[in-house]
Design a protein around this motif. Structure first.
Motif, mmCIF file in Angstrom:
data_model
loop_
_atom_site.group_PDB
_atom_site.id
_atom_site.type_symbol
_atom_site.label_atom_id
_atom_site.label_comp_id
_atom_site.label_asym_id
_atom_site.label_seq_id
_atom_site.Cartn_x
_atom_site.Cartn_y
_atom_site.Cartn_z
ATOM 1 N N GLY A 78 0.794 -1.228 0.000
ATOM 2 C CA GLY A 78 0.000 0.000 0.000
ATOM 3 C C GLY A 78 0.817 1.263 0.000
ATOM 4 N N VAL A 79 2.089 1.179 0.425
ATOM 5 C CA VAL A 79 2.944 2.368 0.487
ATOM 6 C C VAL A 79 4.269 2.131 -0.235
ATOM 7 N N GLY A 80 4.993 1.084 0.172
ATOM 8 C CA GLY A 80 6.328 0.852 -0.371
ATOM 9 C C GLY A 80 6.349 0.662 -1.876
ATOM 10 N N LEU A 81 5.518 -0.236 -2.393
ATOM 11 C CA LEU A 81 5.512 -0.487 -3.831
ATOM 12 C C LEU A 81 5.047 0.713 -4.648
ATOM 13 N N PRO A 82 4.007 1.448 -4.216
ATOM 14 C CA PRO A 82 3.652 2.649 -4.981
ATOM 15 C C PRO A 82 4.768 3.686 -5.045
ATOM 16 N N VAL A 83 5.486 3.900 -3.929
ATOM 17 C CA VAL A 83 6.601 4.854 -3.949
ATOM 18 C C VAL A 83 7.700 4.350 -4.883
ATOM 19 N N LEU A 84 8.004 3.048 -4.815
ATOM 20 C CA LEU A 84 8.990 2.480 -5.730
ATOM 21 C C LEU A 84 8.517 2.585 -7.176
ATOM 22 N N GLY A 85 7.204 2.464 -7.386
ATOM 23 C CA GLY A 85 6.663 2.605 -8.728
ATOM 24 C C GLY A 85 6.896 3.993 -9.289
ATOM 25 N N ILE A 86 6.693 5.013 -8.456
ATOM 26 C CA ILE A 86 6.957 6.396 -8.886
ATOM 27 C C ILE A 86 8.423 6.548 -9.269
ATOM 28 N N VAL A 87 9.319 6.006 -8.445
ATOM 29 C CA VAL A 87 10.758 6.137 -8.694
ATOM 30 C C VAL A 87 11.164 5.339 -9.934
ATOM 31 N N ALA A 88 10.662 4.101 -10.057
ATOM 32 C CA ALA A 88 11.033 3.253 -11.196
ATOM 33 C C ALA A 88 10.630 3.892 -12.516
ATOM 34 N N VAL A 89 9.436 4.472 -12.556
ATOM 35 C CA VAL A 89 8.990 5.133 -13.783
ATOM 36 C C VAL A 89 9.809 6.392 -14.029
ATOM 37 N N ALA A 90 10.135 7.122 -12.956
ATOM 38 C CA ALA A 90 10.953 8.329 -13.118
ATOM 39 C C ALA A 90 12.330 7.976 -13.669
ATOM 40 N N LEU A 91 12.900 6.857 -13.227
ATOM 41 C CA LEU A 91 14.210 6.442 -13.719
ATOM 42 C C LEU A 91 14.148 5.968 -15.167
ATOM 43 N N SER A 92 13.013 5.373 -15.554
ATOM 44 C CA SER A 92 12.887 4.842 -16.907
ATOM 45 C C SER A 92 12.385 5.870 -17.908
ATOM 46 N N GLY A 93 11.782 6.927 -17.412
ATOM 47 C CA GLY A 93 11.217 7.947 -18.283
ATOM 48 C C GLY A 93 9.709 7.924 -18.255
ATOM 49 N N THR A 94 9.114 6.829 -18.700
ATOM 50 C CA THR A 94 7.669 6.651 -18.693
ATOM 51 C C THR A 94 7.358 5.188 -18.433
ATOM 52 N N LEU A 95 6.097 4.907 -18.129
ATOM 53 C CA LEU A 95 5.664 3.518 -17.965
ATOM 54 C C LEU A 95 5.837 2.753 -19.269
ATOM 55 N N ARG A 96 5.584 3.427 -20.393
ATOM 56 C CA ARG A 96 5.736 2.783 -21.694
ATOM 57 C C ARG A 96 7.173 2.306 -21.882
ATOM 58 N N GLU A 97 8.146 3.145 -21.529
ATOM 59 C CA GLU A 97 9.556 2.778 -21.697
ATOM 60 C C GLU A 97 9.950 1.655 -20.751
ATOM 61 N N LEU A 98 9.397 1.672 -19.543
ATOM 62 C CA LEU A 98 9.695 0.600 -18.591
ATOM 63 C C LEU A 98 9.148 -0.729 -19.107
ATOM 64 N N ALA A 99 7.887 -0.747 -19.554
ATOM 65 C CA ALA A 99 7.277 -1.985 -20.030
ATOM 66 C C ALA A 99 7.850 -2.435 -21.371
ATOM 67 N N ALA A 100 8.396 -1.506 -22.159
ATOM 68 C CA ALA A 100 8.962 -1.857 -23.463
ATOM 69 C C ALA A 100 10.193 -2.731 -23.335
ATOM 70 N N ARG A 101 10.808 -2.805 -22.147
ATOM 71 C CA ARG A 101 11.941 -3.700 -21.941
ATOM 72 C C ARG A 101 11.502 -5.161 -22.079
ATOM 73 N N VAL A 102 10.206 -5.409 -21.901
ATOM 74 C CA VAL A 102 9.670 -6.752 -22.108
ATOM 75 C C VAL A 102 9.448 -6.980 -23.601
ATOM 76 N N HIS A 103 8.636 -6.114 -24.217
ATOM 77 C CA HIS A 103 8.365 -6.173 -25.660
ATOM 78 C C HIS A 103 7.489 -4.965 -25.999
ATOM 79 N N PRO A 104 7.668 -4.363 -27.168
ATOM 80 C CA PRO A 104 6.847 -3.204 -27.539
ATOM 81 C C PRO A 104 5.352 -3.491 -27.517
ATOM 82 N N LEU A 105 4.943 -4.678 -28.001
ATOM 83 C CA LEU A 105 3.516 -5.014 -27.993
ATOM 84 C C LEU A 105 3.005 -5.167 -26.571
ATOM 85 N N PHE A 106 3.783 -5.845 -25.719
ATOM 86 C CA PHE A 106 3.388 -5.976 -24.321
ATOM 87 C C PHE A 106 3.235 -4.599 -23.691
#
Length: 461
Positions: free
Chosen positions: A66-94
Motif C-alpha cells: 500500500g505504500v512501499g511499492l507505490p513509492v517504488l513505482g513512482i521512482v522506477a517510472v521516473a528512472l525509466s522515463g515513462t511507464l511505456r519505456e519501462l514496459a517496453a523492456r519486455v516487448h513493444p507489444l506488451f
C-alpha cells in the motif's frame, strides 16, 4: 545574494534547479491526494478490526503493497522515463497492451466509477427514506463527474487545487477522527485484546500484503508520474534530472503521509476490534468510531472525508487517463478523452458499488503481479541490464501464472490446477517462486542480447 520573491504565484522554482521546500511539500501533498481515495480509507480500519492483536504484522504487510511499492513505482517510472519505456523492456507489444490495461483499470473500468459509488454510499444515510436511492444516485453521479471533469480540464493546476486546499482539508478531517480514537486508546486502562478473525487469523502479514492490492496504488503510481512531472515543470523545473529528483521527493512525502494515515486509521479499527469483530465494511467502522466520539457531527465528518477523498482521486485519474489516451490517439483531444471517461464512468457508477467490485479481484489479481515484477526489475535495472532476456522471460512467466489462476478463481473456483502445487499458491502468491526462478536463471546464465556487455569488447564491468 540574488533571491527573488514571488508571493502569490508559487510557480517559480528556486534558482538551484529544484523546487523551493514549500513547493516540494505542495507537490507531495498533491500526489498524496491523488493516491488517497475511498479504498485507502476503508481498508486500514477494517484491517484493524479483523486483525485485532495481530494488527502490527498485518499493517506492516499492508505498508509493503500500500505504500512501499507505490513509492517504488513512482521512482522506477521516473528512472525509466515513462511507464511505456519501462514496459517496453519486455516487448513493444506488451508495453502497449499492458499500459492500456493499467489506464483502463485505474480509469473508467474500475477506479473512477468506484470513487463516485463509494462517495454516494457514505452520503446516502444522510438523505432520509423519502428519497429514491436510484434517483439520488443518478443525480449525485452526474453532479460528481461534472465537477471532476471541470477541475480535470486544467491538469497543470492540480498542485494549486489539491496541494493547497482539498488535500490539507482531507488531512485535517482524518486527523480529527484518528485523534479521537487515539485519545480514547491512550486513556483506556487496557488496550483491546480481540483475537484476529478471518482472513487475518492465519498469516496476518501475508494477508495485509494481499489487502494492499485493493488500494490499486501500485498501478496508479505507474501513471501518476505524468501529471506530477507536468506540475513540476509548470513550477519552473525543466531539466530532466531535476524533474526526476522532484518526482522522487514527492513520492517520499506522499509515502510518509500515507503511512501516518494508514497507521491512524488502523488504530481506529483496533479500538473497536472487540465490539465490531464481525465487521466486513471499513466504512461502517469509520462511521461507528466517528459517531461514538462526535455523534451526528461525526457522521457528517465521515461523509465529508469520503467525498473529498473520492473527488480528489477522480480528478487525478481523469487527468492521467485523458493525458495518456490523448497522446495515444493524436486525432482525439484531451478534452474529448476526459468527457468520454467522465460520461462512461458516470454510467458505470450507477450500477452500484457491489457490481463494480465484483470483477475487481480478478482484474487486480492478474495485473498486480507483473506490475510488481516490473517495478522491482526497474529498480534493479543495472543487474537486469546485463541480461535483457530476463525481462520478457520473467514477466511472461508471471503473467501466465497470475492470469491462469485469476481466471480459474473467477470462472471455475473448484477446478484444480498443477499451479496449485506452487509454494504460496494457497495465499494467492503462487507467481512469486516462478518469477524468482526465471529472473535468477536469466541473470546467472547470462541470457543476453547483442547489447550485453559480455558480448562486447572487454569484460563485464
Amino acid at each position: 545574494m540574488e533571491t527573488e520573491k514571488h508571493e502569490g504565484s508559487g510557480a517559480t522554482a528556486s534558482c538551484g534547479g529544484g523546487l523551493a521546500p514549500r513547493q516540494t511539500l505542495f507537490v507531495g501533498i498533491t500526489l498524496f491526494s491523488m493516491f488517497f481515495g475511498a479504498g485507502n480509507l476503508i481498508l486500514p480500519p477494517l484491517l484493524g478490526v479483523q486483525a485485532g492483536r495481530e494488527v502490527l504484522p498485518a499493517l506492516i504487510g499492508f505498508f509493503v503493497t500500500g505504500v512501499g511499492l507505490p513509492v517504488l513505482g513512482i521512482v522506477a517510472v521516473a528512472l525509466s522515463g515513462t511507464l511505456r519505456e519501462l514496459a517496453a523492456r519486455v516487448h513493444p507489444l506488451f508495453s502497449r497492451v499492458f499500459v492500456a490495461l493499467v489506464y483502463l483499470a485505474i480509469g473508467p473500468c474500475l477506479a473512477i466509477p468506484r470513487t463516485a459509488s463509494t462517495a454516494f454510499e457514505m452520503l446516502s444515510p444522510l438523505l432520509g427514506d423519502a428519497v429514491s436511492p436510484e434517483v439520488a444516485r443518478l443525480v449525485f453521479s452526474v453532479a460528481f463527474f461534472a465537477v471532476a471533469y471541470a477541475l480535470a480540464m486544467r491538469p497543470g493546476r492540480l498542485t494549486r487545487l489539491l496541494g493547497r486546499f482539498t488535500g490539507p482539508a482531507l488531512i485535517l478531517l482524518i486527523v480529527a477522527v484518528v485523534g479521537a480514537a487515539l485519545a480514547s486508546l491512550l486513556g483506556a486502562p487496557s488496550l483491546p485484546s480481540a483475537a484476529p478473525v478471518p482472513p487475518y487469523d492465519g498469516s496476518p502479514a501475508v494477508q495485509g500484503f494481499l489487502t494492499g492490492y485493493q488500494t490499486m496504488d501500485l498501478l496508479a503510481s505507474l501513471t501518476f508520474g505524468i501529471v506530477i512531472a507536468e506540475n513540476i515543470r509548470s513550477l519552473g523545473v525543466t531539466e530532466p534530472g531535476g524533474v526526476m529528483r522532484e518526482v522522487c521527493r514527492a513520492g517520499v512525502i506522499a509515502g510518509a503521509l500515507m503511512m501516518a494515515v494508514y497507521g491512524g486509521l488502523a488504530a481506529v479499527g483496533f479500538e473497536l476490534s472487540a465490539q465490531l469483530a464481525g465487521a466486513t465494511n471499513g466504512a461502517a467502522v469509520i462511521t461507528a468510531s466517528a459517531t461514538s466520539h462526535f455523534g451526528l457531527v461525526g457522521t457528517v465528518v465521515v461523509a465529508a472525508i469520503f467525498l473529498l477523498a473520492c473527488l480528489n482521486v477522480c480528478i487525478g485519474l481523469i487527468s492521467c487517463c485523458g493525458t495518456y489516451f490523448a497522446g495515444e490517439l493524436p486525432r482525439v483531444s484531451y478534452r474529448a478523452c476526459a468527457i468520454a471517461f467522465a460520461a462512461f464512468s458516470c454510467a458505470v457508477s450507477n450500477l452500484g458499488l457491489d457490481a463494480i467490485l465484483s470483477f475487481s479481484a480478478t482484474l487486480l489479481g492478474i495485473l498486480y503481479p507483473p506490475a510488481i515484477v516490473l517495478v522491482i526489475m526497474g529498480m534493479l535495472r543495472r543487474v537486469f541490464g546485463r541480461a535483457p532476456a530476463a525481462w520478457p522471460l520473467t514477466v511472461l512467466v508471471t503473467v501466465v501464472v497470475s492470469a491462469v489462476t485469476g481466471l480459474r478463481d473467477a470462472l471455475a473456483p473448484g477446478l484444480a490446477l498443477p499451479l496449485d502445487l506452487l509454494p504460496l499458491s494457497d495465499v494467492g502468491l503462487g507467481w512469486v517462486l516462478p518469477a524468482l526462478v526465471s529472473a535468477t536463471l536469466a541473470v546467472v546464465s547470462g541470457l543476453c542480447g547483442p547489447g550485453c556487455p559480455r558480448n562486447q569488447k572487454g569484460s563485464i564491468s
